[in-house]
Design an enzyme around this catalytic site. Structure first.
Site, PDB file in Angstrom:
ATOM      1  CG  HIS A   1      19.597  59.478  63.399  1.00  0.00           C
ATOM      2  ND1 HIS A   1      18.536  60.338  63.600  1.00  0.00           N
ATOM      3  CD2 HIS A   1      20.487  59.736  64.399  1.00  0.00           C
ATOM      4  CE1 HIS A   1      18.780  61.083  64.667  1.00  0.00           C
ATOM      5  NE2 HIS A   1      19.953  60.737  65.184  1.00  0.00           N
TER       6      HIS A   1
ATOM      7  CG  HIS B   1      22.199  58.806  67.198  1.00  0.00           C
ATOM      8  ND1 HIS B   1      22.586  60.034  66.721  1.00  0.00           N
ATOM      9  CD2 HIS B   1      23.250  57.970  66.992  1.00  0.00           C
ATOM     10  CE1 HIS B   1      23.826  59.953  66.250  1.00  0.00           C
ATOM     11  NE2 HIS B   1      24.244  58.706  66.398  1.00  0.00           N
TER      12      HIS B   1
ATOM     13  CG  ASP C   1      18.054  61.004  70.645  1.00  0.00           C
ATOM     14  OD1 ASP C   1      18.811  60.240  70.027  1.00  0.00           O
ATOM     15  OD2 ASP C   1      18.005  62.237  70.436  1.00  0.00           O
TER      16      ASP C   1
ATOM     17  CG  HIS D   1      23.262  63.134  62.984  1.00  0.00           C
ATOM     18  ND1 HIS D   1      23.629  64.175  63.804  1.00  0.00           N
ATOM     19  CD2 HIS D   1      22.666  62.219  63.803  1.00  0.00           C
ATOM     20  CE1 HIS D   1      23.284  63.892  65.044  1.00  0.00           C
ATOM     21  NE2 HIS D   1      22.702  62.704  65.081  1.00  0.00           N
TER      22      HIS D   1
ATOM     23  CG  ASP E   1      19.307  64.228  65.722  1.00  0.00           C
ATOM     24  OD1 ASP E   1      18.189  64.771  65.850  1.00  0.00           O
ATOM     25  OD2 ASP E   1      19.857  63.556  66.621  1.00  0.00           O
TER      26      ASP E   1
ATOM     27  CG  HIS F   1      16.896  67.036  68.333  1.00  0.00           C
ATOM     28  ND1 HIS F   1      18.186  67.315  68.703  1.00  0.00           N
ATOM     29  CD2 HIS F   1      16.777  65.690  68.417  1.00  0.00           C
ATOM     30  CE1 HIS F   1      18.816  66.183  68.978  1.00  0.00           C
ATOM     31  NE2 HIS F   1      17.978  65.178  68.821  1.00  0.00           N
TER      32      HIS F   1
HETATM   33 ZN   LIG Z   1      18.707  63.146  68.492  1.00  0.00          ZN
HETATM   34 ZN   LIG Z   2      21.342  61.789  66.498  1.00  0.00          ZN
END
Ligand SMILES: [Zn+2]
Ligand SMILES: [Zn+2]
Length: 321
Positions: A61, A63, A65, A137, A203, A261
């Site tokens: 995804h 995001h 990070d 998520h 995530d 994670h």
């Molecule tokens: Zn993450």
């Molecule tokens: Zn995330």
């Protein structure tokens, strides 16, 4: 065919001194597939096993990070005169975002393909496939199931000969499913052997989609951002607790659960202990650890700790020689 997972980064959201941002390298034969590429992933690889000649990158995804390390890595590949083409896959919206990063990495000569995947879409590679599935998520997010092709069943040469088949080309015909001299293949060829399976969630809040995708997988790499005492925060942010991930692993009957994670706020030991109460075969890999997946007849998946600049098993092998 060797198959292993190299944990290049195991932190959640922000890096710590000991854990880099998410990146998981899947090695199968000559193939090198990276799942997620957090900021600093290049350096994590250079510091450990070297910057691999990746064949594909899969982003779970968008995001920050999970992908911010990618533009820099694409640029480095260009500077290193890479020739092997590279495909970056991700959920819908990935291509648009990566196109906006073009000023950073330009138009690499090695041939870069950006490809959005819908949930359920499958990427075929030699001897295995990677299937994207929707997880739960904030925003669209994929998990990925890496599924090896089944292997043919074991051929019983002794029995075939005893039944009157001459060793040589006739053995090959039997293994390809032909009837030879009245001997049927199912008499001498065992059941097809299931290929190995690795499922990576990225995530996600706990979801049945993972239970289904990971059913009897050899290894489930599940996020575990929180301990269960912080289950409310996990729910608010669409993440999972160690206990929830362990329940998913138990329901899916996987061989091994690898939690990643993880937040720097908890010691890794607490995450592991909480999960092991529900699912004993749980590991919490640290950066640069490897999970090796031998063929099932040679044993189950095994966590190899990174020790002194190389995997522990290699250190043991060297000590013997
Ligand atoms: Zn993450
Ligand atoms: Zn995330």
């Amino acid at each position: 065919m060797d198959l292993s997972l190299f944990f290049a980064g195991t932190a959640a959201s922000v890096p710590s001194a000991r854990r880099g941002l998410p990146a998981l390298l899947i090695r199968r034969g000559a193939e090198r597939i990276l799942i997620d590429c957090g900021e600093g992933t290049q350096r994590q690889l250079v510091r450990s096993i070297g910057l691999a000649e990746l064949t594909d990158v899969f982003l779970t995804h968008m995001h920050a990070d999970h992908w911010l390390g990618l533009p820099g890595m694409l640029k480095s590949f260009e500077l290193r005169d890479r020739e092997l083409p590279l495909t970056v896959h991700g959920p819908p919206g990935m291509t648009a975002l990566m196109e906006r990063m073009r000023p950073i990495y330009g138009r690499p000569r090695y041939g870069l393909t950006l490809r959005d995947l819908e949930p359920g879409e499958v990427v075929r590679r030699d001897g295995f496939e990677i299937a994207a599935f929707a997880v739960r998520h904030r925003g669209v997010a994929h998990g990925y199931a890496v599924i090896e092709d089944d292997r043919p069943g074991r051929f019983d040469a002794v029995l075939a000969e005893r039944l009157g088949v001459t060793p040589g080309p006739d053995f090959g015909r039997l293994q390809r499913g032909e009837v030879v001299d009245g001997v049927h293949p199912e008499q001498v060829v065992g059941e097809a052997r299931r290929g190995r399976r690795v499922v990576v969630t990225g995530d996600t809040a706990p979801t049945d989609a993972v239970v289904v995708a990971a059913h009897r997988a050899d290894v489930l790499v599940h996020e575990s951002t929180f301990l269960h005492e912080d289950a409310d925060r996990a729910a608010q942010t669409c993440h999972s607790t160690a206990r929830q991930a362990a329940q998913i692993a138990a329901d899916a009957e996987v061989g091994m659960l690898a939690l990643t994670h993880v937040s720097a706020r908890y010691p890794g030991g607490q995450i592991r202990d909480e999960a092991r109460e529900l699912f004993a075969a749980t590991e919490v890999p640290r950066d640069f650890d490897t999970i090796d997946l031998p063929l099932p007849e040679r044993g189950g998946p095994q966590l190899l700790r990174w020790e002194g600049g190389r995997p522990a098993a290699a250190a043991v092998a060297d000590a013997r020689s």
